[in-house]
Design a protein around this motif. Sequence first.
Motif, PDB file in Angstrom:
ATOM      1  N   SER A   1       6.850   3.202  -8.446  1.00 34.93           N
ATOM      2  CA  SER A   1       7.079   2.123 -10.214  1.00 34.93           C
ATOM      3  C   SER A   1       6.215   1.821  -8.961  1.00 34.93           C
ATOM      4  O   SER A   1       5.926   0.803  -7.964  1.00 34.93           O
ATOM      5  CB  SER A   1       7.723   1.610 -10.697  1.00 34.93           C
ATOM      6  OG  SER A   1       8.551   0.383 -10.160  1.00 34.93           O
ATOM      7  N   TRP A   2       4.886   0.817  -9.286  1.00 33.86           N
ATOM      8  CA  TRP A   2       3.530   0.390  -9.082  1.00 33.86           C
ATOM      9  C   TRP A   2       4.353  -1.643  -9.331  1.00 33.86           C
ATOM     10  O   TRP A   2       5.065  -1.477 -10.149  1.00 33.86           O
ATOM     11  CB  TRP A   2       2.205   0.180  -9.801  1.00 33.86           C
ATOM     12  CG  TRP A   2       1.511  -0.139  -9.624  1.00 33.86           C
ATOM     13  CD1 TRP A   2       1.178  -1.455  -9.963  1.00 33.86           C
ATOM     14  CD2 TRP A   2       0.196   0.445  -8.585  1.00 33.86           C
ATOM     15  NE1 TRP A   2      -0.712  -2.170  -8.737  1.00 33.86           N
ATOM     16  CE2 TRP A   2      -0.649  -0.450  -8.644  1.00 33.86           C
ATOM     17  CE3 TRP A   2      -0.010   1.200  -7.839  1.00 33.86           C
ATOM     18  CZ2 TRP A   2      -1.929  -0.693  -7.582  1.00 33.86           C
ATOM     19  CZ3 TRP A   2      -1.322   1.415  -7.315  1.00 33.86           C
ATOM     20  CH2 TRP A   2      -2.683   0.349  -6.790  1.00 33.86           C
ATOM     21  N   LEU A   3       3.711  -1.627  -8.048  1.00 30.97           N
ATOM     22  CA  LEU A   3       3.783  -3.409  -8.087  1.00 30.97           C
ATOM     23  C   LEU A   3       2.337  -4.262  -7.784  1.00 30.97           C
ATOM     24  O   LEU A   3       1.508  -3.803  -6.978  1.00 30.97           O
ATOM     25  CB  LEU A   3       4.805  -3.284  -6.359  1.00 30.97           C
ATOM     26  CG  LEU A   3       5.810  -2.921  -6.615  1.00 30.97           C
ATOM     27  CD1 LEU A   3       6.911  -3.160  -5.318  1.00 30.97           C
ATOM     28  CD2 LEU A   3       6.475  -4.040  -7.681  1.00 30.97           C
ATOM     29  N   GLU A   4       2.297  -5.443  -8.061  1.00 26.87           N
ATOM     30  CA  GLU A   4       1.306  -6.498  -8.135  1.00 26.87           C
ATOM     31  C   GLU A   4       1.973  -7.065  -6.455  1.00 26.87           C
ATOM     32  O   GLU A   4       3.265  -7.375  -6.097  1.00 26.87           O
ATOM     33  CB  GLU A   4       1.324  -7.054  -8.844  1.00 26.87           C
ATOM     34  CG  GLU A   4       1.000  -6.927 -10.197  1.00 26.87           C
ATOM     35  CD  GLU A   4      -0.394  -5.506  -9.898  1.00 26.87           C
ATOM     36  OE1 GLU A   4      -1.595  -6.553  -8.665  1.00 26.87           O
ATOM     37  OE2 GLU A   4      -0.940  -4.677 -10.190  1.00 26.87           O
TER      38      GLU A   4
ATOM     39  N   ASP B   1       5.594   2.934   9.088  1.00 23.95           N
ATOM     40  CA  ASP B   1       6.181   4.502   8.359  1.00 23.95           C
ATOM     41  C   ASP B   1       7.487   4.414   7.719  1.00 23.95           C
ATOM     42  O   ASP B   1       6.966   5.911   7.569  1.00 23.95           O
ATOM     43  CB  ASP B   1       6.900   5.273   9.769  1.00 23.95           C
ATOM     44  CG  ASP B   1       5.991   5.088  11.104  1.00 23.95           C
ATOM     45  OD1 ASP B   1       4.743   4.925  11.300  1.00 23.95           O
ATOM     46  OD2 ASP B   1       6.466   5.009  12.186  1.00 23.95           O
ATOM     47  N   GLY B   2       7.704   3.630   7.061  1.00 22.86           N
ATOM     48  CA  GLY B   2       8.306   3.670   6.098  1.00 22.86           C
ATOM     49  C   GLY B   2       9.179   2.640   6.105  1.00 22.86           C
ATOM     50  O   GLY B   2       8.880   1.750   6.429  1.00 22.86           O
ATOM     51  N   PHE B   3       9.659   1.677   4.299  1.00 20.32           N
ATOM     52  CA  PHE B   3      10.377   0.701   4.278  1.00 20.32           C
ATOM     53  C   PHE B   3      11.103   1.362   3.421  1.00 20.32           C
ATOM     54  O   PHE B   3      11.387   2.027   2.740  1.00 20.32           O
ATOM     55  CB  PHE B   3       9.394  -0.468   3.750  1.00 20.32           C
ATOM     56  CG  PHE B   3       9.021   0.265   2.232  1.00 20.32           C
ATOM     57  CD1 PHE B   3       9.560   0.335   1.051  1.00 20.32           C
ATOM     58  CD2 PHE B   3       7.935   0.894   2.412  1.00 20.32           C
ATOM     59  CE1 PHE B   3       9.301  -0.665   0.065  1.00 20.32           C
ATOM     60  CE2 PHE B   3       7.371   0.992   0.626  1.00 20.32           C
ATOM     61  CZ  PHE B   3       7.944   0.144  -0.079  1.00 20.32           C
ATOM     62  N   ILE B   4      12.454   0.050   3.120  1.00 16.85           N
ATOM     63  CA  ILE B   4      13.467  -0.029   2.621  1.00 16.85           C
ATOM     64  C   ILE B   4      13.929  -0.920   1.622  1.00 16.85           C
ATOM     65  O   ILE B   4      13.793  -1.794   2.395  1.00 16.85           O
ATOM     66  CB  ILE B   4      14.709   0.843   3.240  1.00 16.85           C
ATOM     67  CG1 ILE B   4      15.939   0.746   2.049  1.00 16.85           C
ATOM     68  CG2 ILE B   4      15.441   0.094   4.065  1.00 16.85           C
ATOM     69  CD1 ILE B   4      17.101   1.631   2.176  1.00 16.85           C
TER      70      ILE B   4
ATOM     71  N   ALA C   1       0.528  -1.127  -0.245  1.00 20.08           N
ATOM     72  CA  ALA C   1       0.320  -0.042   0.039  1.00 20.08           C
ATOM     73  C   ALA C   1       1.117   1.996   0.134  1.00 20.08           C
ATOM     74  O   ALA C   1       0.512   2.561  -0.627  1.00 20.08           O
ATOM     75  CB  ALA C   1      -1.084   0.642   1.437  1.00 20.08           C
ATOM     76  N   LEU C   2       2.205   1.129   0.681  1.00 20.29           N
ATOM     77  CA  LEU C   2       2.743   2.586   1.005  1.00 20.29           C
ATOM     78  C   LEU C   2       3.434   2.699  -0.211  1.00 20.29           C
ATOM     79  O   LEU C   2       3.371   3.606  -0.803  1.00 20.29           O
ATOM     80  CB  LEU C   2       3.844   2.108   2.524  1.00 20.29           C
ATOM     81  CG  LEU C   2       4.717   3.650   1.827  1.00 20.29           C
ATOM     82  CD1 LEU C   2       4.002   5.405   2.330  1.00 20.29           C
ATOM     83  CD2 LEU C   2       5.223   3.613   3.685  1.00 20.29           C
ATOM     84  N   ASN C   3       4.183   1.506  -1.035  1.00 24.09           N
ATOM     85  CA  ASN C   3       4.294   1.404  -2.107  1.00 24.09           C
ATOM     86  C   ASN C   3       4.528   2.266  -3.167  1.00 24.09           C
ATOM     87  O   ASN C   3       4.039   3.279  -3.973  1.00 24.09           O
ATOM     88  CB  ASN C   3       5.525  -0.015  -2.608  1.00 24.09           C
ATOM     89  CG  ASN C   3       5.640   0.096  -4.013  1.00 24.09           C
ATOM     90  OD1 ASN C   3       6.478   0.248  -4.046  1.00 24.09           O
ATOM     91  ND2 ASN C   3       5.092   0.125  -4.946  1.00 24.09           N
ATOM     92  N   ASN C   4       2.844   1.686  -3.923  1.00 24.63           N
ATOM     93  CA  ASN C   4       1.481   1.803  -4.461  1.00 24.63           C
ATOM     94  C   ASN C   4       0.765   3.037  -4.116  1.00 24.63           C
ATOM     95  O   ASN C   4       0.498   3.763  -4.975  1.00 24.63           O
ATOM     96  CB  ASN C   4       0.418   0.586  -4.670  1.00 24.63           C
ATOM     97  CG  ASN C   4       0.875   0.414  -5.572  1.00 24.63           C
ATOM     98  OD1 ASN C   4       2.058   0.364  -6.016  1.00 24.63           O
ATOM     99  ND2 ASN C   4       0.230  -1.094  -5.180  1.00 24.63           N
TER     100      ASN C   4
END
Length: 160
Positions: free
Chosen positions: A26-29, A50-53, A16-19
């Motif tokens: 870039s969008w991920l499935e 709160d965040g990711f890498i 959800a955070l990525n998208n």
Amino acid sequence: MTIEAISPGDEAAVLALNNEHAAELSWLEPERLSHLIGQAFHARRVGSLDGFILAFDQTADYDSPNFVWFRERYPRFVYVDRVAVAAHARGRGIARRFYENLFAAARMAGHEVVTCEVNLDPPNPGSDAFHAALGFFEVGSASLGDGTKTVRYFERSLKD
């Protein structure tokens, strides 16, 4: 602000955070995200999310043109593929902490360089300033896709 490994139970929140930041990342499935986490040299999160890498080393099974650019030029490296910090968590130094944590992990694994890319077109001046402050310098550029996106490639030495 504890940095922890991304677990399977975190994947829906990471997705959800990525998208939410798909224009930059870039969008991920869901299946693609699971694959990327499985291939990652470093997959970390903070808080409930709160965040990711996500970062990869040269051994990853990853077909991103940006990652491939580095693999064609560097025998050994760690590539920062994506970093996202939720709007409610910005300004707390989370991205900087992610990078410091990654630098330490990469050194422990014997890596001497960390790489990444930053959008040139469309421009991303905040990311430019952030990476410059961390000691990254430009090593190349590329036009991607149909030419609507241009990126610059950066590296940061981990040697003292």
